[in-house]
Write an enzyme that holds these catalytic residues in place. Sequence first.
Site, PDB file in Angstrom:
ATOM      1  N   LYS A  75      33.433  35.671  56.888  1.00 57.22           N
ATOM      2  CA  LYS A  75      34.040  34.441  56.403  1.00 57.22           C
ATOM      3  C   LYS A  75      35.486  34.346  57.507  1.00 57.22           C
ATOM      4  O   LYS A  75      36.041  33.253  57.977  1.00 57.22           O
ATOM      5  CB  LYS A  75      34.431  34.358  55.283  1.00 57.22           C
ATOM      6  CG  LYS A  75      33.132  33.833  54.412  1.00 57.22           C
ATOM      7  CD  LYS A  75      33.405  33.713  52.664  1.00 57.22           C
ATOM      8  CE  LYS A  75      32.648  32.853  52.280  1.00 57.22           C
ATOM      9  NZ  LYS A  75      32.916  32.217  51.015  1.00 57.22           N
ATOM     10  N   ALA A 136      42.696  36.170  42.977  1.00 55.55           N
ATOM     11  CA  ALA A 136      43.394  35.924  43.985  1.00 55.55           C
ATOM     12  C   ALA A 136      42.289  36.386  45.193  1.00 55.55           C
ATOM     13  O   ALA A 136      42.965  36.731  46.269  1.00 55.55           O
ATOM     14  CB  ALA A 136      44.715  36.629  44.136  1.00 55.55           C
ATOM     15  N   GLY A 137      40.976  36.458  45.111  1.00 53.17           N
ATOM     16  CA  GLY A 137      39.986  36.724  46.181  1.00 53.17           C
ATOM     17  C   GLY A 137      39.563  35.578  46.973  1.00 53.17           C
ATOM     18  O   GLY A 137      40.395  34.662  46.979  1.00 53.17           O
TER      19      GLY A 137
HETATM   20  P1  NAD Z   1      36.386  38.747  45.687  1.00 55.22           P
HETATM   21  O1  NAD Z   1      35.930  40.176  45.578  1.00 55.22           O
HETATM   22  O2  NAD Z   1      37.124  37.954  46.871  1.00 55.22           O
HETATM   23  O3  NAD Z   1      37.684  38.761  44.632  1.00 55.22           O
HETATM   24  C1  NAD Z   1      37.561  39.342  43.332  1.00 55.22           C
HETATM   25  C2  NAD Z   1      38.698  38.947  42.406  1.00 55.22           C
HETATM   26  O4  NAD Z   1      38.366  39.383  41.036  1.00 55.22           O
HETATM   27  C3  NAD Z   1      39.994  39.350  42.812  1.00 55.22           C
HETATM   28  O5  NAD Z   1      41.037  38.388  42.394  1.00 55.22           O
HETATM   29  C4  NAD Z   1      40.097  40.587  41.504  1.00 55.22           C
HETATM   30  O6  NAD Z   1      41.434  41.240  41.482  1.00 55.22           O
HETATM   31  C5  NAD Z   1      39.519  40.305  40.443  1.00 55.22           C
HETATM   32  N1  NAD Z   1      38.840  41.082  39.599  1.00 55.22           N
HETATM   33  C6  NAD Z   1      37.941  41.975  39.919  1.00 55.22           C
HETATM   34  N2  NAD Z   1      37.659  42.801  38.635  1.00 55.22           N
HETATM   35  C7  NAD Z   1      38.494  42.518  37.839  1.00 55.22           C
HETATM   36  C8  NAD Z   1      39.113  42.938  36.393  1.00 55.22           C
HETATM   37  N3  NAD Z   1      38.371  43.951  35.870  1.00 55.22           N
HETATM   38  N4  NAD Z   1      40.032  42.218  35.810  1.00 55.22           N
HETATM   39  C9  NAD Z   1      40.740  41.177  36.636  1.00 55.22           C
HETATM   40  N5  NAD Z   1      40.277  40.638  37.614  1.00 55.22           N
HETATM   41  C10 NAD Z   1      39.402  41.272  38.299  1.00 55.22           C
HETATM   42  O7  NAD Z   1      35.254  37.915  44.990  1.00 55.22           O
HETATM   43  P2  NAD Z   1      35.244  36.292  45.339  1.00 55.22           P
HETATM   44  O8  NAD Z   1      34.286  36.106  46.384  1.00 55.22           O
HETATM   45  O9  NAD Z   1      36.363  35.580  45.233  1.00 55.22           O
HETATM   46  O10 NAD Z   1      34.149  35.872  44.039  1.00 55.22           O
HETATM   47  C11 NAD Z   1      34.639  36.066  42.683  1.00 55.22           C
HETATM   48  C12 NAD Z   1      33.684  35.358  41.751  1.00 55.22           C
HETATM   49  O11 NAD Z   1      33.551  33.772  41.958  1.00 55.22           O
HETATM   50  C13 NAD Z   1      32.288  36.271  41.689  1.00 55.22           C
HETATM   51  O12 NAD Z   1      31.699  36.014  40.347  1.00 55.22           O
HETATM   52  C14 NAD Z   1      31.456  35.112  42.428  1.00 55.22           C
HETATM   53  O13 NAD Z   1      30.021  35.325  42.204  1.00 55.22           O
HETATM   54  C15 NAD Z   1      32.088  33.583  42.254  1.00 55.22           C
HETATM   55  N6  NAD Z   1      31.942  32.734  43.017  1.00 55.22           N
HETATM   56  C16 NAD Z   1      31.199  31.686  42.894  1.00 55.22           C
HETATM   57  C17 NAD Z   1      31.015  30.616  43.822  1.00 55.22           C
HETATM   58  C18 NAD Z   1      30.406  29.284  43.129  1.00 55.22           C
HETATM   59  O14 NAD Z   1      30.069  28.330  44.173  1.00 55.22           O
HETATM   60  N7  NAD Z   1      30.232  29.020  41.949  1.00 55.22           N
HETATM   61  C19 NAD Z   1      31.623  30.543  45.073  1.00 55.22           C
HETATM   62  C20 NAD Z   1      32.232  32.031  45.493  1.00 55.22           C
HETATM   63  C21 NAD Z   1      32.395  32.914  44.356  1.00 55.22           C
END
Ligand code: NAD
Length: 288
Positions: A75, A136-137
């Site tokens: 990405k 903040a991911g």
């Molecule tokens: P990422 O790995 O980039 O970010 C993960 C985030 O979760 C970070 O901010 C991290 O600090 C936080 N985190 C992880 N474990 C934690 C905990 N125990 N307590 C508090 N914070 C915690 O992941 P991402 O790609 O941003 O995805 C995040 C979620 O969003 C996933 O569940 C993914 O499936 C979902 N998502 C959904 C869509 C959609 O279209 N609905 C699109 C992208 C991602």
Amino acid sequence: MGRELAITGHTELIGLVATPIRHSMSPQMHNAAFDALGLDYVYLVFEVGKEELKDTVAGLKAMKVRGWNVSMPNKGDIVQYLDHVSLVSELCGAINTVVNDNGVLTGTSTDGTGFVRALSENGLDIKGKKLVLLGAGGAAAAIMAQCAIDGAKEIVVFNKKDSFYAKAQERLKLIEEKTGVEMHLYDIDDKALLKQEIDSADVLANATSVGMVPHQDSCLVEESDLHEGLYVFDCVYNPKDTLLLQRAKKVGAIPVSGVYMLLYQGAESFKLWTGKEMPIEVARKAIG
Ligand code: NAD
């Protein structure tokens, strides 16, 4: 659902380049939508990592492929192989969609548009509203960038003090500078501050992986943190009815499922490639 149109010499390819990616629901979603509209495209995934990315982009371009999706780990890296990048991608540092206009490659991110449209289909225009964002991911970055572009009043981000936190400080600064939207970043362990910020918010969104299978019994907020009329959005879509959404319903808040973000981000990409609106109900049925 099977493909109605025969694959012929006219059939065009749309791809998804990422790894691991075989679990993706995008092929079901896009192929069902192409089929419903009689569009002669097929959508396939390709297991492509950082090593193969440069050659893959060159190959897709040489083959005049109309466009493709991009997911992890590509990405961010794909930016260097594109001709143009949208404002939202510049602000969130990621691309999930590439459009090939006669050899000119433009990258953008439709995740944030998917989020904003899911809210608006549920009756909330993000313009002038306050958003509290957990995480903040990657998903959070796309959401904060799009909401800032679309005129949110204030965006308050809560995250753990992990590796994402330090990077988020720079991202928030960039978004604030480019859009003028008020942005804040706080430690998610400050539960009193979290409650206080949610009290004055219009939307609370979980963009962390907390609540996702197999940890569906976890949730970052209590029922007492939520209030009636608050929009509660969970990006997690597996399970569909997360603990956060269940808590929202109990207090009269308005739950919005991540399934719609998934569908509407796909719909935005679909429109960029084909110029057509994705038939949402067809796509929804296709992803189960
Ligand atoms: P990422 O790995 O980039 O970010 C993960 C985030 O979760 C970070 O901010 C991290 O600090 C936080 N985190 C992880 N474990 C934690 C905990 N125990 N307590 C508090 N914070 C915690 O992941 P991402 O790609 O941003 O995805 C995040 C979620 O969003 C996933 O569940 C993914 O499936 C979902 N998502 C959904 C869509 C959609 O279209 N609905 C699109 C992208 C991602």
